[in-house]
Design a protein around this motif. Structure first.
Motif, short mmCIF file in Angstrom:
data_model
loop_
_atom_site.label_atom_id
_atom_site.label_comp_id
_atom_site.label_asym_id
_atom_site.label_seq_id
_atom_site.Cartn_x
_atom_site.Cartn_y
_atom_site.Cartn_z
N ILE A 1 -2.35 8.02 -5.39
CA ILE A 1 -1.50 8.89 -4.73
C ILE A 1 -1.03 9.73 -5.96
O ILE A 1 -0.61 9.34 -7.01
N LYS B 1 3.48 6.26 2.41
CA LYS B 1 3.61 7.55 2.73
C LYS B 1 3.17 7.85 4.21
O LYS B 1 4.10 9.00 4.69
N THR C 1 -9.79 8.85 -3.45
CA THR C 1 -10.61 7.66 -3.88
C THR C 1 -11.44 8.24 -4.71
O THR C 1 -11.77 9.49 -4.91
N LYS D 1 -7.36 3.46 -4.85
CA LYS D 1 -7.03 4.69 -4.02
C LYS D 1 -5.79 5.18 -4.93
O LYS D 1 -5.01 4.11 -5.24
N SER E 1 0.82 -1.18 0.10
CA SER E 1 0.06 -0.16 0.01
C SER E 1 0.87 1.28 0.02
O SER E 1 1.42 1.55 0.97
N ASP F 1 -0.24 4.21 0.02
CA ASP F 1 -0.59 5.23 0.87
C ASP F 1 -0.30 4.91 2.24
O ASP F 1 0.24 5.85 3.05
N ASP G 1 -2.54 2.82 -5.36
CA ASP G 1 -1.87 2.25 -3.78
C ASP G 1 -1.55 1.06 -3.95
O ASP G 1 -0.58 0.63 -3.20
N HIS H 1 2.65 14.69 -1.09
CA HIS H 1 1.56 13.58 -1.75
C HIS H 1 0.38 13.99 -1.16
O HIS H 1 0.08 14.51 0.14
N ARG H 2 -0.80 13.57 -1.97
CA ARG H 2 -2.24 13.45 -1.40
C ARG H 2 -2.84 12.25 -2.00
O ARG H 2 -2.57 11.77 -2.95
N SER H 3 -3.66 11.30 -1.16
CA SER H 3 -4.27 10.41 -1.71
C SER H 3 -5.95 10.71 -1.97
O SER H 3 -6.29 11.35 -1.24
N GLU I 1 1.73 12.68 -6.43
CA GLU I 1 2.85 12.83 -5.85
C GLU I 1 3.56 13.91 -6.49
O GLU I 1 3.40 14.11 -7.77
#
Ligand code: GLY
Length: 428
Positions: free
Chosen positions: A188, A111, A128, A186, A106, A108, A151, A124-126, A190
């Motif tokens: 990511i 991170k 969905t 999911k 994963s 996510d 992810d 980063h941001r994840s 980045e």
């Protein structure tokens, strides 16, 4: 002791080659292996995720140590299966449990782990499917290029580097719509890191650790780092820019906090951690974690290890890695990967290979995708064979690897002719 290696690529052939040299090794099995491992070990036809049959084989063959090559069985819980089975509990096992395997399984999780333990990595941001609109806005306000990562495990295809907003939006929406199935539920987003990448390998018993030789991998299919991404087209160890000063930063800022972080989170990690590191103007940042050795990096890392690797694994499983003094050769190892026509897209299998008897005797030919058919070695994968050499200088090693790559013949053979060239100017 009897040993089982799980996997079938160049990494597993290199592991088998090294372990077969140990006086502690009695019988060596590889599941499923390839034509190369068949020459030094007994191949067993066994699915890497077929836990009941792995158990049966381990008990039948009286195996006392298991080494897992690829990440998938670890992400699926093979180590936990051994730990919780009364008949397998005592078997020594090199490979992390499912909890630790989240570092690769994963992105996510990885991170968040890095952020929690203040390990340098790209911002980063994840997102969905529920936060798709927010994600598109985030992309529109992001600098280019933008890195998108699925992810979960996506057979090495889950990373996109988008040079335009249109490309980033398109890939982002496709991924969230299920391009990689569950793996991209999911995504990511980045920041792209500008620098030069290298691979660092740590073996830990959960308390102690050793750092193996580092390596540089060449991921693109064609010379000049052009074309599609692959699993790796060649590798070099040592890496000239990974000098004492840089490796001290890697140890202080990345390796130590990673191991402390695992302990703080109650993860009893026994096995390899492969840390992809970006050197950004002399400062190391983590690109990704993997819970295995790299391929083809293993084909240059293991030839530089002079110590008995099986003894090291035995001590690792007993949580006694603090007793190990790793002996590393100062020589340079290079490997050049030969690939099948069409790779990394669809490729043919079953192509006859010739010229083994003419290879330079100093070359180590680590088989990746090969098998024996009617007493003849044929191709059986996209990455076919890695030509490794260990020599006093980078130039000498590359000369042997490239000569071996030229001599071995099969229809549609491709290899890069520029492995290590970028490093030549950095070698003193
Ligand atoms: N060579 C890169 C990897 O093994 O993931």
């Amino acid at each position: 002791m009897n040993v089982l290696i799980i996997g079938s690529g160049g990494r597993e052939h290199a592991l088998a080659w090294k372990i077969a040299q140990s006086p502690l090794c009695e019988k060596l099995y590889v599941a499923t292996g390839n034509a190369g491992t068949a020459q030094i070990a007994q191949n067993i036809d066994l699915g890497i995720n077929d836990f009941p049959n792995i158990k049966k084989t381990v008990l039948e063959k009286n195996i006392s140590l298991v080494i897992v090559g690829p990440e998938e069985p670890l992400v699926n819980g093979l180590a936990d299966f051994f730990r919780h089975d009364p008949e397998l509990q005592k078997i020594k096992f090199i490979g992390t449990n499912q909890s630790g395997a989240r570092l690769e399984g994963s992105k996510d999780f990885a991170k968040h782990f890095m952020n929690t333990h203040r390990i340098p990595t790209a911002l980063h941001r994840s997102f969905t499917p529920e936060t798709l609109q927010e994600g598109l806005q985030y992309i529109d306000n992001h600098s280019l290029p933008i890195v998108l990562k699925a992810d979960g495990l996506a057979a090495g295809k889950g990373v996109v580097i988008a040079d335009t907003y249109a490309d980033a939006r398109k890939n982002f929406m496709e991924m969230l719509a299920g391009k990689f199935g569950k793996a991209s539920q999911k995504v990511i987003v980045e920041t792209y890191m500008h620098g030069i990448e290298m691979s660092v390998f740590v073996l830990t018993d959960g308390k102690n650790f050793i750092t193996l030789p580092e390596a540089k991998d060449y991921k693109r299919i064609s010379d000049g780092d052009k074309g599609l991404n692959t699993g790796g087209m060649g590798a070099v160890s040592p890496v000239p820019f990974a000098n004492e000063d840089f490796m001290l930063k890697v140890r202080k800022r990345i390796i130590n906090p990673t191991l402390k972080g695992l302990q703080a989170e109650g993860i009893d990690y026994v096995g390899f951690i492969f840390i992809g590191i970006m050197n950004v103007n002399g400062d190391p940042f983590v690109v990704e974690y993997n819970v295995r050795l790299g391929d083809p990096e293993t084909e240059v890392v293991l030839p530089r290890i002079e110590s008995d690797l099986l003894e090291i694994f035995d001590l690792t499983a007993q949580k006694r890695l603090n007793e190990v003094q790793l002996k590393i050769s100062p020589k340079t190892a290079t490997t050049v990967m030969l690939t099948a026509k069409g790779y990394p897209e669809s490729y043919e299998k079953g192509t006859k290979m010739t010229g083994f008897e003419n290879l330079p005797k100093e070359a180590l030919a680590f088989h990746a995708g090969t098998k024996t058919l009617d007493n003849q070695i044929v191709t059986n994968g996209g990455r076919v064979i890695a030509m490794t050499a260990l020599a006093d200088t980078l130039d000498e090693a590359l000369d042997i690897s490239n000569r071996a790559a030229e001599i071995l013949k099969f229809e549609g053979k491709h290899y890069r002719k520029d492995i290590g060239f970028d490093l030549k100017k950095l070698v003193k």
